[in-house]
Design a protein around this motif. Structure first.
Motif, PDB file in Angstrom:
ATOM      1  N   ALA A 282      -0.339   2.760  -3.855  1.00 40.61           N
ATOM      2  CA  ALA A 282       0.086   3.072  -2.807  1.00 40.61           C
ATOM      3  C   ALA A 282      -1.436   3.401  -1.641  1.00 40.61           C
ATOM      4  N   ALA A 283      -2.012   3.807  -3.097  1.00 36.78           N
ATOM      5  CA  ALA A 283      -2.995   4.249  -2.254  1.00 36.78           C
ATOM      6  C   ALA A 283      -4.466   3.347  -2.161  1.00 36.78           C
ATOM      7  N   ALA A 284      -4.922   3.605  -0.873  1.00 40.59           N
ATOM      8  CA  ALA A 284      -6.348   2.246  -0.556  1.00 40.59           C
ATOM      9  C   ALA A 284      -7.925   2.275  -1.811  1.00 40.59           C
ATOM     10  N   GLU A 285      -7.390   3.657  -2.812  1.00 40.14           N
ATOM     11  CA  GLU A 285      -8.270   3.442  -3.515  1.00 40.14           C
ATOM     12  C   GLU A 285      -8.263   3.382  -4.941  1.00 40.14           C
ATOM     13  N   GLY A 286      -6.986   2.411  -5.134  1.00 40.84           N
ATOM     14  CA  GLY A 286      -5.892   2.264  -6.223  1.00 40.84           C
ATOM     15  C   GLY A 286      -5.293   3.063  -6.885  1.00 40.84           C
ATOM     16  N   LEU A 339       8.902   6.400  -4.854  1.00 46.49           N
ATOM     17  CA  LEU A 339       8.193   7.831  -5.354  1.00 46.49           C
ATOM     18  C   LEU A 339       7.406   7.931  -4.851  1.00 46.49           C
ATOM     19  N   GLY A 340       6.285   6.912  -3.662  1.00 44.59           N
ATOM     20  CA  GLY A 340       5.131   6.912  -3.253  1.00 44.59           C
ATOM     21  C   GLY A 340       4.025   6.610  -4.195  1.00 44.59           C
ATOM     22  N   PRO A 354      -8.119  -3.217  -6.125  1.00 48.71           N
ATOM     23  CA  PRO A 354      -9.067  -1.847  -6.005  1.00 48.71           C
ATOM     24  C   PRO A 354      -9.338  -1.402  -7.061  1.00 48.71           C
ATOM     25  N   ALA A 355     -10.733  -1.047  -7.030  1.00 44.28           N
ATOM     26  CA  ALA A 355     -10.539   0.141  -8.753  1.00 44.28           C
ATOM     27  C   ALA A 355      -9.776   1.139  -8.425  1.00 44.28           C
TER      28      ALA A 355
END
Length: 414
Positions: A282-286, A339-340, A354-355
């Motif tokens: 979900a997070a852009a950074e991975g 859980l997001g 993403p990494a």
């Protein structure tokens, strides 16, 4: 070998190093020879990339598809494959540059596959016996356990997770008499062998400490495990090893290395590489550390899970996991979304992402939670949401072009 394109979006053209290039190639393109190898920073970056790629390939004794290398490099090293910064325009041309000392490329029925090159062993002095007659010598490598052929779309595979890095990189065991139970018996035999005076018979002389050598060595305080040496620095520096039954990587003092008896070598390496199907971070950074810890909490304590195979490649299996040990079924893929920590996505195993921030941590094996003593469990309830986002692995562009040029390869076991 050189591999180039006549135009930016044209076909791949392959030439030997000694073969002169046609005029239309010289006029319109540049070769992908890598321009930074001799530069200071570039040389260090190249050495580091070579070492990491060698480590990755040693964890795949059956070969790694070229189209999967970039994805596995990112998963293992937490950064993208640096072929662009090294002066190469594609992964393929970078791989071909490494064929001299790091890897070899073979065309199989599954496309182009990569295998590590084991450095040549030093000549053995005449009359000197370095390897016990009943131990694994320098020319042998482990066979990887085969995933059973199971019908798609059903929870019909029992597994438990052995090592977690993040939701797109974990190692697991198959449950059954010929899998986890056989490994448990083998570990008991190894403990008897290496934790007594008999173990000194298998101490490895310095001349045998070579990349690619099968061995046995401790994993922390958990006794001796089967392993392969993946990196050797000048003595007395410790060596890097890959534990073939658990997917762990570690460094071990030279004095702790032992030869592996042939009787302990026959069982195929039990660790299989998996990833959760059809979800993305979900997070852009991975994948965040919190996401990885949450995933670990859902699969640890040696609990046996039902798995549904949605996609597979020679190197990785894409799974939906379900825990039926409680009063209600818990679908692991869906739980990470709820859980997001993840979002649903139709994604093949070759897709870029993403990494990630890895949590390299083996799942604890409790003393009273042997998979051999597992209780009977309910089959899982059907239709988790992640199951509905099915994806398919596609061959890389170079695989397709080579197959069109060379024809379909004959069936191969490689």
């Amino acid at each position: 070998m050189r591999i180039i394109k006549s135009v930016a979006f044209g076909d791949w053209l392959l030439f030997t190093r000694s073969q002169p290039l046609p005029d239309f190639v010289n006029d319109q393109t540049h070769t992908d020879d890598g321009l930074m190898e001799e530069a200071g920073d570039g040389a260090e970056c190249l050495r580091e990339a070579k070492s990491r790629i060698r480590d990755i390939l040693f964890s795949f004794p059956d070969g790694l598809r070229m189209s999967c290398l970039e994805d596995h490099y990112q998963m293992s090293c937490n950064e993208r494959l640096p072929y662009l910064s090294l002066g190469f325009s594609s992964v393929e041309t970078f791989v071909l540059h490494l064929t001299g000392d790091v890897l070899q490329v073979k065309y199989t029925g599954e496309g182009l596959k990569l295998y590590p090159i084991v450095p040549k062993q030093p000549d053995r002095p005449m009359g000197q016996v370095l390897y016990p007659a009943d131990a694994v010598g320098p020319s042998l490598s482990f066979e990887r356990v085969k995933l059973p052929e199971v019908p798609a779309g059903k929870y019909n595979l029992e597994i438990f997770v052995a090592e977690v890095y993040h939701p797109h990189k974990f190692w697991f065991h198959l449950v059954g008499e010929e899998y986890a139970e056989a490994l448990e018996k083998l570990m008991d035999q190894m403990e008897v062998t290496y934790c007594t005076a008999l173990g000194f018979k298998y101490r490895m002389p310095e001349a045998t400490v070579q990349v690619g050598q099968v061995c046995a060595c401790p994993y922390g305080e958990q006794g001796y495990h089967r392993a392969v040496i993946t990196d050797v620095r000048p003595a007395p520096e410790p060596v890097k090893v890959f534990y073939v039954d658990y997917g762990s990587v570690g460094t071990v003092p030279r004095s702790f290395l032992r030869f592996l008896p042939l009787d302990f070598f026959r069982l195929p390496a039990q660790a299989l590489l998996g990833r959760l199907a059809n979800i993305l971070p979900a997070a852009a950074e991975g994948w965040t550390r919190e996401a990885s810890k949450t995933f670990l909490s859902l699969v640890d304590q040696n609990r046996i899970l039902y798995a549904m195979v949605l996609d597979r490649s020679p190197s990785c299996v894409s799974l939906c996991l379900c825990d039926t040990n409680g009063s209600t079924d818990l679908h692991v893929n869906d739980q990470l979304v709820e859980l997001g920590h993840a979002v649903f996505r139709n994604q093949s195993m070759d897709a870029a992402e993403p990494a990630v921030e890895e949590v390299s941590r083996p799942v604890p094996l409790g003393p009273d939670s042997s998979p051999a003593a597992a209780v009977q469990r309910r089959p899982p309830s059907p239709a988790p949401l992640a199951e509905l986002w099915s994806g398919h692995t596609t061959p890389s562009e170079i695989d397709r072009l080579l197959q069109e040029t060379l024809g379909a390869p004959a069936a191969s076991g490689m």
